[in-house]
Design a protein around this motif. Structure first.
Motif, PDB file in Angstrom:
ATOM      1  N   MET A 136       4.102 -37.546 -36.914  1.00  0.00           N
ATOM      2  CA  MET A 136       3.640 -37.038 -35.647  1.00  0.00           C
ATOM      3  C   MET A 136       3.038 -38.176 -34.835  1.00  0.00           C
ATOM      4  N   ASP A 171       3.607 -17.445 -28.956  1.00  0.00           N
ATOM      5  CA  ASP A 171       5.054 -17.295 -28.916  1.00  0.00           C
ATOM      6  C   ASP A 171       5.524 -16.513 -27.692  1.00  0.00           C
ATOM      7  N   ILE A 216      -0.912 -28.078 -37.100  1.00  0.00           N
ATOM      8  CA  ILE A 216       0.527 -28.356 -37.088  1.00  0.00           C
ATOM      9  C   ILE A 216       1.269 -27.230 -37.811  1.00  0.00           C
ATOM     10  N   ALA A 217       0.762 -26.836 -38.963  1.00  0.00           N
ATOM     11  CA  ALA A 217       1.402 -25.760 -39.726  1.00  0.00           C
ATOM     12  C   ALA A 217       1.428 -24.457 -38.925  1.00  0.00           C
ATOM     13  N   CYS A 249       1.328 -24.078 -35.656  1.00  0.00           N
ATOM     14  CA  CYS A 249       2.249 -24.224 -34.520  1.00  0.00           C
ATOM     15  C   CYS A 249       3.701 -24.146 -34.980  1.00  0.00           C
ATOM     16  N   ARG A 250       4.020 -24.818 -36.048  1.00  0.00           N
ATOM     17  CA  ARG A 250       5.405 -24.809 -36.546  1.00  0.00           C
ATOM     18  C   ARG A 250       5.821 -23.429 -37.035  1.00  0.00           C
ATOM     19  N   GLY A 267       7.269 -21.764 -34.206  1.00  0.00           N
ATOM     20  CA  GLY A 267       8.430 -22.392 -33.580  1.00  0.00           C
ATOM     21  C   GLY A 267       8.138 -23.572 -32.667  1.00  0.00           C
ATOM     22  N   GLU A 303       7.550 -27.363 -31.989  1.00  0.00           N
ATOM     23  CA  GLU A 303       7.827 -28.632 -32.651  1.00  0.00           C
ATOM     24  C   GLU A 303       7.343 -29.830 -31.845  1.00  0.00           C
ATOM     25  N   ASN A 304       7.154 -29.662 -30.554  1.00  0.00           N
ATOM     26  CA  ASN A 304       6.750 -30.769 -29.689  1.00  0.00           C
ATOM     27  C   ASN A 304       5.212 -30.852 -29.682  1.00  0.00           C
TER      28      ASN A 304
END
Length: 114
Positions: A1, A63, A81-82, A84-85, A88, A90-91
């Motif tokens: 990242m 979302d 990060i987890a 957010c991912r 969906g 990724e940015n």
């Protein structure tokens, strides 16, 4: 990242959302806006509403929104990060180093209590 050490690392024509609506996130918002980066909203793990005249969205609500980029401003980077991912996104970039750099070099903003 990617870790952000300068606002120049972000594209000024692309709005961002800051993950972290506390003092660090609000300070980063003002720093980025001073450099021409538009901040759309804050994302937070625990609350929603408004902060510093911007909307605050709980992470479980994001979302529903079109999000170009998330700039994390928290020490809980891996957990964020987890989260957010899972939704969906990724940015994602880490803006906390930029906050730390500027607060340690004398950049200070005062905020009224909300």
């Amino acid at each position: 990242m990617q870790r952000i050490l300068s606002a120049d690392q972000l594209a000024p024509e692309r709005p961002v959302m800051i993950y972290g609506a506390g003092v660090a996130g609000r300070t980063l918002r003002h720093l980025l806006e001073r450099e021409g980066i538009m901040v759309q909203a804050f994302i937070d793990s625990f609350r929603n509403g408004k902060e510093d005249d911007l909307p605050v969205f709980r992470v479980d609500e994001i979302d529903k929104y079109e999000i170009e980029k998330v700039v994390i401003c928290s020490i809980y980077v891996n957990e964020i990060i987890a989260a957010c991912r899972l939704r969906g996104l990724e940015n994602i970039v880490d803006g906390y180093p930029l906050y730390v750099l500027h607060t340690r070099t004398g950049f200070r903003l005062r905020f009224p209590r909300s």
